[in-house]
Design a protein around this motif. Sequence first.
Motif, PDB file in Angstrom:
ATOM      1  N   LEU A   1       2.948  -3.951  -7.996  1.00  0.00           N
ATOM      2  CA  LEU A   1       2.570  -3.461  -6.682  1.00  0.00           C
ATOM      3  C   LEU A   1       1.407  -2.493  -6.835  1.00  0.00           C
ATOM      4  O   LEU A   1       1.522  -1.493  -7.540  1.00  0.00           O
ATOM      5  CB  LEU A   1       3.775  -2.759  -6.059  1.00  0.00           C
ATOM      6  CG  LEU A   1       3.826  -2.563  -4.550  1.00  0.00           C
ATOM      7  CD1 LEU A   1       3.782  -3.883  -3.817  1.00  0.00           C
ATOM      8  CD2 LEU A   1       5.092  -1.798  -4.192  1.00  0.00           C
ATOM      9  N   ILE A   2       0.259  -2.802  -6.196  1.00  0.00           N
ATOM     10  CA  ILE A   2      -0.956  -2.019  -6.402  1.00  0.00           C
ATOM     11  C   ILE A   2      -1.595  -1.706  -5.050  1.00  0.00           C
ATOM     12  O   ILE A   2      -1.680  -2.592  -4.190  1.00  0.00           O
ATOM     13  CB  ILE A   2      -1.962  -2.782  -7.301  1.00  0.00           C
ATOM     14  CG1 ILE A   2      -1.322  -3.119  -8.650  1.00  0.00           C
ATOM     15  CG2 ILE A   2      -3.228  -1.972  -7.513  1.00  0.00           C
ATOM     16  CD1 ILE A   2      -2.225  -3.898  -9.580  1.00  0.00           C
TER      17      ILE A   2
ATOM     18  N   LEU B   1      -0.328 -11.191  -1.438  1.00  0.00           N
ATOM     19  CA  LEU B   1      -0.498 -10.379  -2.641  1.00  0.00           C
ATOM     20  C   LEU B   1       0.492  -9.243  -2.686  1.00  0.00           C
ATOM     21  O   LEU B   1       0.397  -8.492  -1.800  1.00  0.00           O
ATOM     22  CB  LEU B   1      -1.836  -9.759  -2.662  1.00  0.00           C
ATOM     23  CG  LEU B   1      -2.601  -9.825  -3.891  1.00  0.00           C
ATOM     24  CD1 LEU B   1      -3.457  -8.791  -4.330  1.00  0.00           C
ATOM     25  CD2 LEU B   1      -3.065 -10.936  -4.293  1.00  0.00           C
ATOM     26  N   TRP B   2       1.539  -9.062  -3.323  1.00  0.00           N
ATOM     27  CA  TRP B   2       1.637  -8.093  -4.383  1.00  0.00           C
ATOM     28  C   TRP B   2       0.489  -8.552  -5.316  1.00  0.00           C
ATOM     29  O   TRP B   2      -0.484  -9.079  -4.806  1.00  0.00           O
ATOM     30  CB  TRP B   2       2.943  -8.236  -5.122  1.00  0.00           C
ATOM     31  CG  TRP B   2       4.079  -7.475  -4.503  1.00  0.00           C
ATOM     32  CD1 TRP B   2       4.407  -7.368  -3.188  1.00  0.00           C
ATOM     33  CD2 TRP B   2       5.016  -6.727  -5.235  1.00  0.00           C
ATOM     34  NE1 TRP B   2       5.507  -6.601  -3.053  1.00  0.00           N
ATOM     35  CE2 TRP B   2       5.901  -6.196  -4.292  1.00  0.00           C
ATOM     36  CE3 TRP B   2       5.204  -6.438  -6.601  1.00  0.00           C
ATOM     37  CZ2 TRP B   2       6.965  -5.414  -4.674  1.00  0.00           C
ATOM     38  CZ3 TRP B   2       6.250  -5.682  -6.950  1.00  0.00           C
ATOM     39  CH2 TRP B   2       7.122  -5.151  -6.001  1.00  0.00           C
ATOM     40  N   VAL B   3       0.670  -8.373  -6.688  1.00  0.00           N
ATOM     41  CA  VAL B   3      -0.216  -9.036  -7.643  1.00  0.00           C
ATOM     42  C   VAL B   3       0.668  -9.658  -8.700  1.00  0.00           C
ATOM     43  O   VAL B   3       1.607  -9.019  -9.190  1.00  0.00           O
ATOM     44  CB  VAL B   3      -1.214  -8.045  -8.285  1.00  0.00           C
ATOM     45  CG1 VAL B   3      -2.044  -8.742  -9.347  1.00  0.00           C
ATOM     46  CG2 VAL B   3      -2.125  -7.445  -7.214  1.00  0.00           C
ATOM     47  N   ALA B   4       0.369 -10.894  -9.039  1.00  0.00           N
ATOM     48  CA  ALA B   4       1.110 -11.604 -10.079  1.00  0.00           C
ATOM     49  C   ALA B   4       0.224 -11.796 -11.304  1.00  0.00           C
ATOM     50  O   ALA B   4      -0.992 -11.866 -11.193  1.00  0.00           O
ATOM     51  CB  ALA B   4       1.572 -12.969  -9.565  1.00  0.00           C
ATOM     52  N   LYS B   5       0.843 -11.865 -12.464  1.00  0.00           N
ATOM     53  CA  LYS B   5       0.132 -12.204 -13.707  1.00  0.00           C
ATOM     54  C   LYS B   5       0.633 -13.564 -14.161  1.00  0.00           C
ATOM     55  O   LYS B   5       1.826 -13.758 -14.389  1.00  0.00           O
ATOM     56  CB  LYS B   5       0.374 -11.150 -14.787  1.00  0.00           C
ATOM     57  CG  LYS B   5      -0.636 -11.199 -15.933  1.00  0.00           C
ATOM     58  CD  LYS B   5      -0.524  -9.944 -16.800  1.00  0.00           C
ATOM     59  CE  LYS B   5      -1.677  -9.852 -17.786  1.00  0.00           C
ATOM     60  NZ  LYS B   5      -1.599 -10.863 -18.841  1.00  0.00           N
TER      61      LYS B   5
ATOM     62  N   THR C   1       0.816  -1.214   0.000  1.00  0.00           N
ATOM     63  CA  THR C   1       0.000   0.000   0.000  1.00  0.00           C
ATOM     64  C   THR C   1       0.850   1.263   0.000  1.00  0.00           C
ATOM     65  O   THR C   1       0.335   2.350  -0.184  1.00  0.00           O
ATOM     66  CB  THR C   1      -0.896   0.042   1.252  1.00  0.00           C
ATOM     67  OG1 THR C   1      -0.065   0.074   2.415  1.00  0.00           O
ATOM     68  CG2 THR C   1      -1.786  -1.182   1.310  1.00  0.00           C
ATOM     69  N   SER C   2       2.142   1.133   0.220  1.00  0.00           N
ATOM     70  CA  SER C   2       2.935   2.331   0.462  1.00  0.00           C
ATOM     71  C   SER C   2       3.816   2.747  -0.701  1.00  0.00           C
ATOM     72  O   SER C   2       4.509   3.739  -0.607  1.00  0.00           O
ATOM     73  CB  SER C   2       3.833   2.086   1.687  1.00  0.00           C
ATOM     74  OG  SER C   2       4.676   0.980   1.454  1.00  0.00           O
TER      75      SER C   2
ATOM     76  N   ARG D   1      -5.895   0.901 -15.047  1.00  0.00           N
ATOM     77  CA  ARG D   1      -6.935   1.861 -15.417  1.00  0.00           C
ATOM     78  C   ARG D   1      -8.265   1.535 -14.728  1.00  0.00           C
ATOM     79  O   ARG D   1      -8.915   2.408 -14.155  1.00  0.00           O
ATOM     80  CB  ARG D   1      -7.134   1.869 -16.930  1.00  0.00           C
ATOM     81  CG  ARG D   1      -8.043   2.998 -17.388  1.00  0.00           C
ATOM     82  CD  ARG D   1      -8.401   2.986 -18.858  1.00  0.00           C
ATOM     83  NE  ARG D   1      -7.561   2.177 -19.719  1.00  0.00           N
ATOM     84  CZ  ARG D   1      -7.991   1.638 -20.855  1.00  0.00           C
ATOM     85  NH1 ARG D   1      -9.244   1.810 -21.229  1.00  0.00           N
ATOM     86  NH2 ARG D   1      -7.181   0.942 -21.625  1.00  0.00           N
ATOM     87  N   ILE D   2      -8.677   0.258 -14.750  1.00  0.00           N
ATOM     88  CA  ILE D   2      -9.969  -0.086 -14.155  1.00  0.00           C
ATOM     89  C   ILE D   2      -9.904  -0.056 -12.634  1.00  0.00           C
ATOM     90  O   ILE D   2     -10.931   0.053 -11.957  1.00  0.00           O
ATOM     91  CB  ILE D   2     -10.438  -1.473 -14.644  1.00  0.00           C
ATOM     92  CG1 ILE D   2     -11.917  -1.704 -14.275  1.00  0.00           C
ATOM     93  CG2 ILE D   2      -9.605  -2.596 -14.050  1.00  0.00           C
ATOM     94  CD1 ILE D   2     -12.856  -0.656 -14.823  1.00  0.00           C
ATOM     95  N   SER D   3      -8.703  -0.096 -12.070  1.00  0.00           N
ATOM     96  CA  SER D   3      -8.583  -0.059 -10.603  1.00  0.00           C
ATOM     97  C   SER D   3      -8.746   1.340 -10.033  1.00  0.00           C
ATOM     98  O   SER D   3      -8.985   1.493  -8.835  1.00  0.00           O
ATOM     99  CB  SER D   3      -7.217  -0.620 -10.179  1.00  0.00           C
ATOM    100  OG  SER D   3      -6.171   0.329 -10.403  1.00  0.00           O
ATOM    101  N   GLN D   4      -8.627   2.368 -10.869  1.00  0.00           N
ATOM    102  CA  GLN D   4      -8.694   3.745 -10.381  1.00  0.00           C
ATOM    103  C   GLN D   4     -10.096   4.063  -9.865  1.00  0.00           C
ATOM    104  O   GLN D   4     -11.101   3.657 -10.460  1.00  0.00           O
ATOM    105  CB  GLN D   4      -8.341   4.721 -11.495  1.00  0.00           C
ATOM    106  CG  GLN D   4      -6.958   4.512 -12.097  1.00  0.00           C
ATOM    107  CD  GLN D   4      -5.855   4.681 -11.065  1.00  0.00           C
ATOM    108  OE1 GLN D   4      -5.850   5.636 -10.304  1.00  0.00           O
ATOM    109  NE2 GLN D   4      -4.925   3.738 -11.044  1.00  0.00           N
TER     110      GLN D   4
END
Length: 346
Positions: free
Chosen positions: A292-293, A194-198, A10-11, A58-61
Motif C-alpha cells: 500500500l503506497i 492499484l494497491w501495488v502488486a509485484k 492513500t490513507s 526509497r525512490i518514491s519519497q
Amino acid sequence: MAFVHSSSFTSSPFRAFSNPKTPSFLSRSTFPFHNLLTRCGSSLTASDVSFTWDEVVRISQPEALPDDPSDLRGYSDRIKACNRGVEMQSEFRSFVIEDQIVGYIHNGFAENLRSYSGVFTFLPGKVTLHSSLSSADRTRAVGDVIKSLGEELIPGIRNELYPVTSAFGAPVYFSLERAAAPYFGIKKDGKKFLWVAKRSQQKPTYPGMLDHLVAGGLPHGVACGDNVVKECEEEAGIPSSISRGAVPVGAVSYMDINGYSYKRDVLFCYDLKLPESSMPENQDGEVESFKLIPVTHVANIIRRTQFFKPNCSLVIIDFLFRHGYVSPECFGYLDLLQSLRSGSCS
C-alpha cells in the motif's frame, strides 16, 4: 485497491504482504540502484534488473530526487514506451475477415503462414482465412497453426483465447490464442484496476516488475464487469461482495510495434475503494506480494523509474489526471492527456 488504483491506498502507512504460495521478493538488486533509475527500454525483465520493495519505497519519497513534480516529461516517457514503431506500419499487411480489418501481420511473420495454405489465403497487401473455413472451424484451424509454429515464434503460449473482432462490441469472427494476438495485430481489451502488486518471478512476461493490484485480459464471451469480479478473486482474493462495487471510469489505449509484434490494446479502467481492513492475497500464483503506497509516491515511481510493467503507467497517469494530481498549469498538460489514447478506441 488498485483497480486503476484505489483511492483507499492513500490513507494507510506502507504495508507489505508476502504471498504464502510463492517465494518472497528478491532481497537485493542485481545492479546498482542508480542504474535502475537510468536504464531505458519498455521491456525490462528480471533478467535485466531486479529490485526490492525497500528500493521502491526509497525512490518514491519526495526528497529522494531533486525533481519537479510539475515536469511531465517522466510521464511522457512512460507513455512513449508503450507506443513504439509508428514508422514501421508500412511493414505490415492487413488481416481481413469477411471484408473487415481485424488485425495487422508483419510481412516477415506472414512468411511463416504461407505453408498453411488450407488456413490462410494471401492477397495483395492482406491476409485472410481460407474461404472453406466456417466460423466454427476458424478457431480450431488457426489454433493448430499456432501450436505448430510453437514457442520459438510465439513465446508464452498459455491456452487462453481472445475474441477476434473489428471493433469492441462487433461480431466475433473466431478466437485466438492470447500470446499470438500481437503477431496478428489483434486488438486486445483489458481492465486495469492499484494497491501495488509485484509480479511473480515465474511470470512469462515482465517477471518481478510492479503491477496493479488487479488486471487481466477480457476473454471471449465475458462482460467487462463480470471479468472484474473474476480477476479480483483470482489475483487478490477480493470477494464479489466488494468487487461488484468497482466503478467504470473510462479507458486508455496504445499502439506498440516491436519487430513482428503489433499491439493495439485498449485498457478499460475501474476505480474500487477497498475497506480499510482488506488485505489482498494472491490466489493464482501470479503475484509475489502487495504493498500500500500513497498516490503521490506512486506518481514519483512512474516519473523516475521503469519499475512498473509498461502499460500500467498509462492507467496510473490517467488516474492522476482524473483525481487532480496533474494540473492544467503543468506544461504539456493537454499533450500528455491526449497521448493516453494514442491507439484506436474502436
